[in-house]
Design an enzyme around this catalytic site. Structure first.
Site, PDB file in Angstrom:
ATOM      1  NE  ARG A   1       1.895  13.449  11.301  1.00 53.98           N
ATOM      2  CZ  ARG A   1       2.144  14.033  10.130  1.00 53.98           C
ATOM      3  NH1 ARG A   1       3.214  14.770   9.975  1.00 53.98           N
ATOM      4  NH2 ARG A   1       1.329  13.887   9.094  1.00 53.98           N
TER       5      ARG A   1
ATOM      6  CG  PHE B   1      12.202  18.724  -3.381  1.00 51.96           C
ATOM      7  CD1 PHE B   1      10.985  19.362  -3.197  1.00 51.96           C
ATOM      8  CD2 PHE B   1      12.212  17.465  -3.976  1.00 51.96           C
ATOM      9  CE1 PHE B   1       9.797  18.743  -3.591  1.00 51.96           C
ATOM     10  CE2 PHE B   1      11.041  16.849  -4.377  1.00 51.96           C
ATOM     11  CZ  PHE B   1       9.828  17.499  -4.177  1.00 51.96           C
TER      12      PHE B   1
ATOM     13  CE1 TYR C   1      -3.481   2.716   0.327  1.00 51.48           C
ATOM     14  CE2 TYR C   1      -2.096   3.521   2.124  1.00 51.48           C
ATOM     15  CZ  TYR C   1      -3.128   3.715   1.221  1.00 51.48           C
ATOM     16  OH  TYR C   1      -3.787   4.917   1.204  1.00 51.48           O
TER      17      TYR C   1
ATOM     18  NE  ARG D   1      -9.667   3.247   2.356  1.00 48.46           N
ATOM     19  CZ  ARG D   1      -8.618   3.074   1.566  1.00 48.46           C
ATOM     20  NH1 ARG D   1      -8.154   1.872   1.334  1.00 48.46           N
ATOM     21  NH2 ARG D   1      -8.033   4.103   0.992  1.00 48.46           N
TER      22      ARG D   1
END
Ligand code: IN0
Length: 421
Positions: free
Chosen positions: A212, A285, A168, A225
């Site tokens: 978190r 970045f 996932y 979910r």
């Protein structure tokens, strides 16, 4: 800006906070005049304030591509997250999203607040997308296609095993890493990074977010979910929501520590990925979110507050990370120092104590092996107190001092540290 109380407690946050505020004002003034680009950049600032600033520092073409990539992914995410859309409507949208980006007429109303505006005015994003170079367009299309298909697969599938969890996270974040690596390569400034390292960069960030955000996600109405894998939480409780009840505090913290240990697995790959970057703006970045992630994990580890409220790095510390992350030395020092905050929190009675300790030591070894740590005292010495060290038991606070001493060149040199708690 950070709250007044926080600034009074951490006066050295003030300068980076002001600098960040000024950079943010400056960036807002630099919004391009064309309506579609103006929409994209102001939307970017609304959905991701500090991250938008770091995007803004990239070279023009790459910055535009990353801005559009970010908004396309946010839009895809908005569709995935909107529980009011029936599955039979949602799945085809996710699967075809990569084609919608080429269609200026397409839009689908969903989401709330700024995400609703993004969805309602998606034509601005497609218009801007169509102005990107072909290399950038192909990369964004390819990743959107694979991510949409992956999200569709998980709409009706729970995250049961750790493999499901990794799969996932690969779809929603690892692929972002693969996509960004392609964009960096297309910009002509970087080599193409190996997929496995790009994937780890995304997994480390996403797993940190999942840890978190436990309470926010579990309390969401309508029910959202959850992505904590059953293979982990079922060792501690019967239902995932049981972790938030006070009577399960010990089990909850053990489960949390198990999740943090799992996330730490990706750190060495992330260090490898970042050490291969050449362009300064691309480096910042990539590195800033990674340092924020290791800091968040150090803060969350063994911390019951994850199940009681919001556990986040304070704004002043975020401002410092943005201000002071410039090269790999900064990154190694940050990872070393944050690992050293986590290390004394490992309780030998925790079921995963040995595993966690060996993860932390492997990270510290990777940082040490870089050979740069003994060249500087500590990048983070000026971050003190990172988290309120005054609230730490003396043995933990003294371990921070030991960290700094360990970083000194040679065993006999002891420098006074000014900002002890
Ligand atoms: C990101 C990532 C990101 C940045 C740089 C390199 C990356 C390499 C691989 C994968 C992702 C990478 O960073 C952002 C950070 C961010 O949005 N921070 C928020 C703060 C927060 O708490 O959410 C901010 O407002 O500043 C990130 O989290 N994701 C992301 C999304 C798109 C792109 Cl182009 C880059 C989201 C995610 C799910 C972790 C990939």
């Amino acid at each position: 800006m950070g709250s007044l109380a926080a600034v009074l407690r951490h006066p050295d946050d003030l300068y980076p906070l002001l600098k960040l505020k000024m950079a943010s004002r400056q960036a807002e003034k630099q919004i391009p005049p064309e309506p579609h680009w103006a929409f994209c950049y102001s939307m970017l600032h609304k959905v991701s304030r500090s991250f938008a600033l770091v995007i803004q520092q990239l070279g023009t073409d790459l910055r535009n591509a990353v801005c559009i990539f970010y908004l396309v992914l946010r839009a895809l995410d908005t569709v995935e997250d909107d529980t009011s859309i029936p599955t039979d409507v949602k799945v085809p949208i996710l699967i075809a999203f990569h084609r919608h980006v080429y269609d200026r007429e397409w839009h689908f109303s969903c989401g709330t607040k700024e995400y609703k505006v993004l969805m309602d005015q998606f034509h601005h994003v497609s218009t801007a997308f169509l102005e990107l170079g072909k290399g950038y367009q192909d990369a964004i299309e390819d990743i959107t296609k694979r991510m949409g298909a992956g999200m569709a697969k998980f709409i009706c599938k729970e995250v049961e095993s750790i493999d499901d969890y990794d799969e996932y996270c690969y779809y929603v974040a690892g692929l972002v890493g693969l996509g960004l690596s392609k964009l960096f390569y297309a910009s002509g400034t970087e080599d193409l990074a190996p997929d496995s390292l790009s994937n780890s960069m995304g997994l480390f960030l996403q797993k940190t977010n999942i840890i978190r955000d436990y309470l926010e996600d579990i309390n969401e109405i309508p029910k959202c979910r959850m992505f904590w894998p059953r293979e982990i939480w079922s060792k501690y409780v019967n239902k995932l929501e049981d972790l938030k009840y006070e009577e399960n505090s010990d089990k909850a913290v053990q489960c949390l520590n198990d999740m943090v240990t799992n996330a730490l697995m990706h750190v060495e790959d992330c260090l490898k990925y970042m050490s291969a970057l050449r362009d300064h703006a691309i480096f910042r970045f990539c590195a800033i979110p990674q340092i924020m992630a290791i800091g968040t994990l150090a803060l969350c580890y063994n911390n019951i507050e994850v199940f009681r409220g919001v556990v986040k790095m304070r704004r002043g510390l975020t401002a410092k990370v943005i201000d002071r992350t410039n090269n790999m030395t900064d990154v190694y020092l940050a990872f070393y120092d944050f690992s050293n905050i986590l290390k004394p929190k490992i309780n030998k009675n925790d079921p995963n104590a040995t595993k966690t300790l060996s993860r932390v030591e492997a990270i510290q070894k990777a940082c040490m092996d870089s050979g740069v740590l003994n060249k500087r005292l500590s990048y983070f010495s000026s971050y003190w107190p990172l988290f309120s060290l005054t609230s730490l038991p003396p043995e933990q606070a003294s371990s921070r001092i030991t960290t700094i001493f360990n970083l000194l060149p040679g065993p006999s040199i002891v420098r006074p540290i000014k900002c002890l708690p």
